[in-house]
Scaffold this motif. Structure first.
Motif, PDB file in Angstrom:
ATOM      1  N   PRO A  91       0.813  -1.219   0.000  1.00 25.74           N
ATOM      2  CA  PRO A  91       0.000   0.000   0.000  1.00 25.74           C
ATOM      3  C   PRO A  91       0.847   1.270   0.000  1.00 25.74           C
ATOM      4  O   PRO A  91       1.779   1.401   0.807  1.00 25.74           O
ATOM      5  CB  PRO A  91      -0.812  -0.134   1.291  1.00 25.74           C
ATOM      6  N   GLN A  92       0.536   2.195  -0.894  1.00 26.59           N
ATOM      7  CA  GLN A  92       1.302   3.419  -1.046  1.00 26.59           C
ATOM      8  C   GLN A  92       0.999   4.392   0.087  1.00 26.59           C
ATOM      9  O   GLN A  92      -0.153   4.535   0.505  1.00 26.59           O
ATOM     10  CB  GLN A  92       0.987   4.087  -2.393  1.00 26.59           C
ATOM     11  N   GLU A  93       2.032   5.060   0.558  1.00 24.61           N
ATOM     12  CA  GLU A  93       1.857   6.005   1.665  1.00 24.61           C
ATOM     13  C   GLU A  93       1.000   7.203   1.249  1.00 24.61           C
ATOM     14  O   GLU A  93       0.294   7.785   2.076  1.00 24.61           O
ATOM     15  CB  GLU A  93       3.218   6.491   2.164  1.00 24.61           C
ATOM     16  N   ASP A  94       1.062   7.590  -0.014  1.00 23.52           N
ATOM     17  CA  ASP A  94       0.340   8.788  -0.459  1.00 23.52           C
ATOM     18  C   ASP A  94      -1.169   8.618  -0.424  1.00 23.52           C
ATOM     19  O   ASP A  94      -1.900   9.613  -0.443  1.00 23.52           O
ATOM     20  CB  ASP A  94       0.777   9.153  -1.885  1.00 23.52           C
ATOM     21  N   PHE A  95      -1.645   7.377  -0.376  1.00 24.14           N
ATOM     22  CA  PHE A  95      -3.082   7.142  -0.486  1.00 24.14           C
ATOM     23  C   PHE A  95      -3.727   6.770   0.841  1.00 24.14           C
ATOM     24  O   PHE A  95      -4.885   6.363   0.863  1.00 24.14           O
ATOM     25  CB  PHE A  95      -3.359   6.051  -1.518  1.00 24.14           C
ATOM     26  N   ASP A  96      -3.004   6.893   1.936  1.00 27.27           N
ATOM     27  CA  ASP A  96      -3.596   6.648   3.252  1.00 27.27           C
ATOM     28  C   ASP A  96      -4.569   7.783   3.579  1.00 27.27           C
ATOM     29  O   ASP A  96      -4.197   8.953   3.566  1.00 27.27           O
ATOM     30  CB  ASP A  96      -2.514   6.559   4.325  1.00 27.27           C
ATOM     31  N   GLN A  97      -5.801   7.433   3.870  1.00 28.56           N
ATOM     32  CA  GLN A  97      -6.847   8.444   4.016  1.00 28.56           C
ATOM     33  C   GLN A  97      -6.946   9.014   5.425  1.00 28.56           C
ATOM     34  O   GLN A  97      -7.293  10.173   5.594  1.00 28.56           O
ATOM     35  CB  GLN A  97      -8.193   7.848   3.602  1.00 28.56           C
ATOM     36  N   ASP A  98      -6.673   8.235   6.442  1.00 28.66           N
ATOM     37  CA  ASP A  98      -6.813   8.733   7.807  1.00 28.66           C
ATOM     38  C   ASP A  98      -5.756   8.065   8.679  1.00 28.66           C
ATOM     39  O   ASP A  98      -5.087   7.117   8.248  1.00 28.66           O
ATOM     40  CB  ASP A  98      -8.220   8.469   8.351  1.00 28.66           C
ATOM     41  N   PRO A  99      -5.554   8.558   9.901  1.00 29.84           N
ATOM     42  CA  PRO A  99      -4.522   7.975  10.781  1.00 29.84           C
ATOM     43  C   PRO A  99      -4.708   6.499  11.043  1.00 29.84           C
ATOM     44  O   PRO A  99      -3.731   5.761  11.191  1.00 29.84           O
ATOM     45  CB  PRO A  99      -4.663   8.805  12.062  1.00 29.84           C
ATOM     46  N   GLU A 100      -5.950   6.042  11.090  1.00 26.26           N
ATOM     47  CA  GLU A 100      -6.188   4.623  11.347  1.00 26.26           C
ATOM     48  C   GLU A 100      -5.684   3.765  10.187  1.00 26.26           C
ATOM     49  O   GLU A 100      -5.026   2.737  10.395  1.00 26.26           O
ATOM     50  CB  GLU A 100      -7.675   4.383  11.582  1.00 26.26           C
ATOM     51  N   ASP A 101      -5.970   4.198   8.960  1.00 26.59           N
ATOM     52  CA  ASP A 101      -5.466   3.481   7.791  1.00 26.59           C
ATOM     53  C   ASP A 101      -3.947   3.533   7.730  1.00 26.59           C
ATOM     54  O   ASP A 101      -3.295   2.551   7.364  1.00 26.59           O
ATOM     55  CB  ASP A 101      -6.053   4.074   6.507  1.00 26.59           C
ATOM     56  N   ARG A 102      -3.392   4.680   8.070  1.00 24.13           N
ATOM     57  CA  ARG A 102      -1.937   4.813   8.027  1.00 24.13           C
ATOM     58  C   ARG A 102      -1.271   3.879   9.030  1.00 24.13           C
ATOM     59  O   ARG A 102      -0.241   3.253   8.731  1.00 24.13           O
ATOM     60  CB  ARG A 102      -1.536   6.263   8.301  1.00 24.13           C
ATOM     61  N   ALA A 103      -1.833   3.756  10.208  1.00 16.39           N
ATOM     62  CA  ALA A 103      -1.258   2.861  11.216  1.00 16.39           C
ATOM     63  C   ALA A 103      -1.309   1.411  10.750  1.00 16.39           C
ATOM     64  O   ALA A 103      -0.338   0.653  10.914  1.00 16.39           O
ATOM     65  CB  ALA A 103      -1.997   3.026  12.543  1.00 16.39           C
ATOM     66  N   LEU A 104      -2.443   1.013  10.152  1.00 16.96           N
ATOM     67  CA  LEU A 104      -2.557  -0.350   9.645  1.00 16.96           C
ATOM     68  C   LEU A 104      -1.591  -0.602   8.496  1.00 16.96           C
ATOM     69  O   LEU A 104      -0.888  -1.625   8.464  1.00 16.96           O
ATOM     70  CB  LEU A 104      -3.994  -0.611   9.191  1.00 16.96           C
ATOM     71  N   ASN A 105      -1.516   0.334   7.562  1.00 14.08           N
ATOM     72  CA  ASN A 105      -0.641   0.153   6.403  1.00 14.08           C
ATOM     73  C   ASN A 105       0.830   0.233   6.777  1.00 14.08           C
ATOM     74  O   ASN A 105       1.675  -0.393   6.117  1.00 14.08           O
ATOM     75  CB  ASN A 105      -0.970   1.194   5.331  1.00 14.08           C
TER      76      ASN A 105
ATOM     77  N   THR B  36      -7.064   1.373  -8.136  1.00  9.11           N
ATOM     78  CA  THR B  36      -6.952   1.112  -9.569  1.00  9.11           C
ATOM     79  C   THR B  36      -7.837   2.054 -10.363  1.00  9.11           C
ATOM     80  O   THR B  36      -7.424   2.610 -11.388  1.00  9.11           O
ATOM     81  CB  THR B  36      -7.325  -0.351  -9.872  1.00  9.11           C
ATOM     82  N   HIS B  37      -9.075   2.250  -9.884  1.00 12.93           N
ATOM     83  CA  HIS B  37     -10.021   3.091 -10.629  1.00 12.93           C
ATOM     84  C   HIS B  37      -9.718   4.581 -10.456  1.00 12.93           C
ATOM     85  O   HIS B  37      -9.732   5.337 -11.434  1.00 12.93           O
ATOM     86  CB  HIS B  37     -11.450   2.795 -10.164  1.00 12.93           C
ATOM     87  N   ASN B  38      -9.454   5.004  -9.238  1.00  9.77           N
ATOM     88  CA  ASN B  38      -9.337   6.435  -8.950  1.00  9.77           C
ATOM     89  C   ASN B  38      -7.949   6.999  -9.220  1.00  9.77           C
ATOM     90  O   ASN B  38      -7.813   8.224  -9.372  1.00  9.77           O
ATOM     91  CB  ASN B  38      -9.709   6.707  -7.490  1.00  9.77           C
ATOM     92  N   VAL B  39      -6.927   6.164  -9.273  1.00 11.70           N
ATOM     93  CA  VAL B  39      -5.558   6.662  -9.435  1.00 11.70           C
ATOM     94  C   VAL B  39      -4.959   6.185 -10.757  1.00 11.70           C
ATOM     95  O   VAL B  39      -4.683   6.991 -11.658  1.00 11.70           O
ATOM     96  CB  VAL B  39      -4.672   6.218  -8.251  1.00 11.70           C
ATOM     97  N   HIS B  40      -4.767   4.884 -10.904  1.00 12.46           N
ATOM     98  CA  HIS B  40      -4.057   4.377 -12.089  1.00 12.46           C
ATOM     99  C   HIS B  40      -4.890   4.550 -13.356  1.00 12.46           C
ATOM    100  O   HIS B  40      -4.390   5.039 -14.379  1.00 12.46           O
ATOM    101  CB  HIS B  40      -3.685   2.916 -11.873  1.00 12.46           C
TER     102      HIS B  40
END
Length: 350
Positions: free
Chosen positions: A252-266, A330-334
């Motif tokens: 998972p790319q660091e730039d696409f982490d949406q909130d602190p909870e997702d960032r901690a998991l990723n 895949t849909h929103n970025v690539h």
């Protein structure tokens, strides 16, 4: 008398002329000006917050509606495996979905051997689990880097990924388009690194650098049972250093982490990447239980045992926790990057 009451007073101007109105807000009575104790002024009211309901409304039923609709229509997931021949790419896919979703031998026997991939091919299956249907497409690539001259050997793979974007784009820009556009875009690419125990090859670095710009790349160390635990940890650290040095962003790319909870998991997932995995599509008896594993002279390597390999982490990432996120990125970025580039090219004069 009634007509006299409807007419304006003589000093107020003609009834045909627009009445002048003051732009100032109406005066508030002194009783209303006094704020109640503990009340929050309107200008200082906080942003949108949850409104407390007086009773049950049924908003939560939306989740049940979405679940029922998804179970009826199903969903699509497309995965690609890339790596050298003999690293167990097809076996790993069979292990992920616990079924023979990859290629089978044309000569059935007691022990089916998966033939060597000689060309890029996709196989589609419909898998159903507890009423949920998934249309799974597995794209197996020919042995990557097997040739003596590997110059531009990534071109067929990149071309295939872009062709799926182009196919989706052509369906999307039609005036009369389908209610549901068939999605053949590659949502995730599992890149198999040979278990050399050394640094990443320049070929691996160049390929992942190019591929990470158009698809979600998940690197794994193939056949990790050939390395000791110390060699595995050292090799993983070297790969992480190589990826960081060459600015290769894997999923998972660091730039696409949406909130602190997702960032901690990723962040916890990124510490484990690349996953050291072992694939096996045969069951063996271990302590009275049937488990997936590889039988050797010194014991059985249990694929789903975290103490033996990190296959459970890869499965959780691809299926149980991040499958929808893979599709969204895949849909929103690539795909969005490809769509913008193609539309700019078509609008360019000449």
């Amino acid at each position: 008398v009634r007509a006299h009451r409807l007419c304006p007073p003589r000093g107020a101007g003609s009834s045909l002329e627009p009445e002048e109105r003051s732009m100032e807000p109406p005066a508030v009575p002194e009783e209303e000006e006094e704020e109640e104790e503990g009340a929050v002024p309107l200008s200082m009211a906080p942003g949108p917050v949850g409104c407390q309901l007086f009773g049950y409304v049924g908003i939560e039923a939306v989740l049940d509606q979405m679940k029922i609709k998804t179970m009826k229509t199903g969903f699509e997931f497309n995965i690609m495996v890339v790596g050298q021949s003999g690293l167990g790419k097809s076996t790993m896919v069979n292990t992920l979905f616990k079924s023979k979703v990859s290629r089978k031998s044309s000569q059935p026997g007691q022990e089916e051997r998966i033939p060597k991939t000689v060309q890029l091919q996709s196989i589609t299956h419909v898998i159903e689990e507890k009423g949920v249907k998934m249309k799974l497409t597995v794209t197996d690539t020919p042995g990557f880097g097997d040739q003596i001259n590997n110059e531009n050997c990534w071109d067929p793979i990149i071309k295939y990924i872009n062709e799926q974007y182009e196919r989706y784009l052509r369906e999307e820009i039609l005036i009369t388009r389908k209610r549901k556009i068939p999605d053949t875009r590659v949502h995730g690419c599992v890149y198999f690194v040979p278990p050399t125990g050394h640094w990443l090859r320049p070929l691996d670095l160049e390929f992942m650098r190019r591929l990470s710009k158009i698809v979600n790349v998940v690197p794994v160390i193939a056949k990790a049972d050939t390395l000791t635990l110390e060699e595995r940890a050292e090799f993983k650290q070297r790969i992480q250093e190589d990826l960081k040095t060459h600015a290769i962003s894997v999923y998972p790319q660091e730039d696409f982490d949406q909130d602190p909870e997702d960032r901690a998991l990723n962040d916890r997932i990124r510490e484990k990447i690349p996953f050291a995995v072992v694939g096996a599509d045969q069951e063996h008896q271990v302590n009275g239980k049937r488990v997936l594993g590889r039988k050797t002279k010194w014991g059985i390597i249990e694929v789903e045992n975290p103490a033996h390999c990190e296959f459970p982490l890869l499965r959780d990432l691809l299926i149980r926790s991040h499958l929808q996120d893979l599709k969204d990125i895949t849909h929103n970025v690539h795909y969005e990057s490809y769509r913008v580039r193609r539309l700019n090219e078509s609008n360019r004069p000449g």
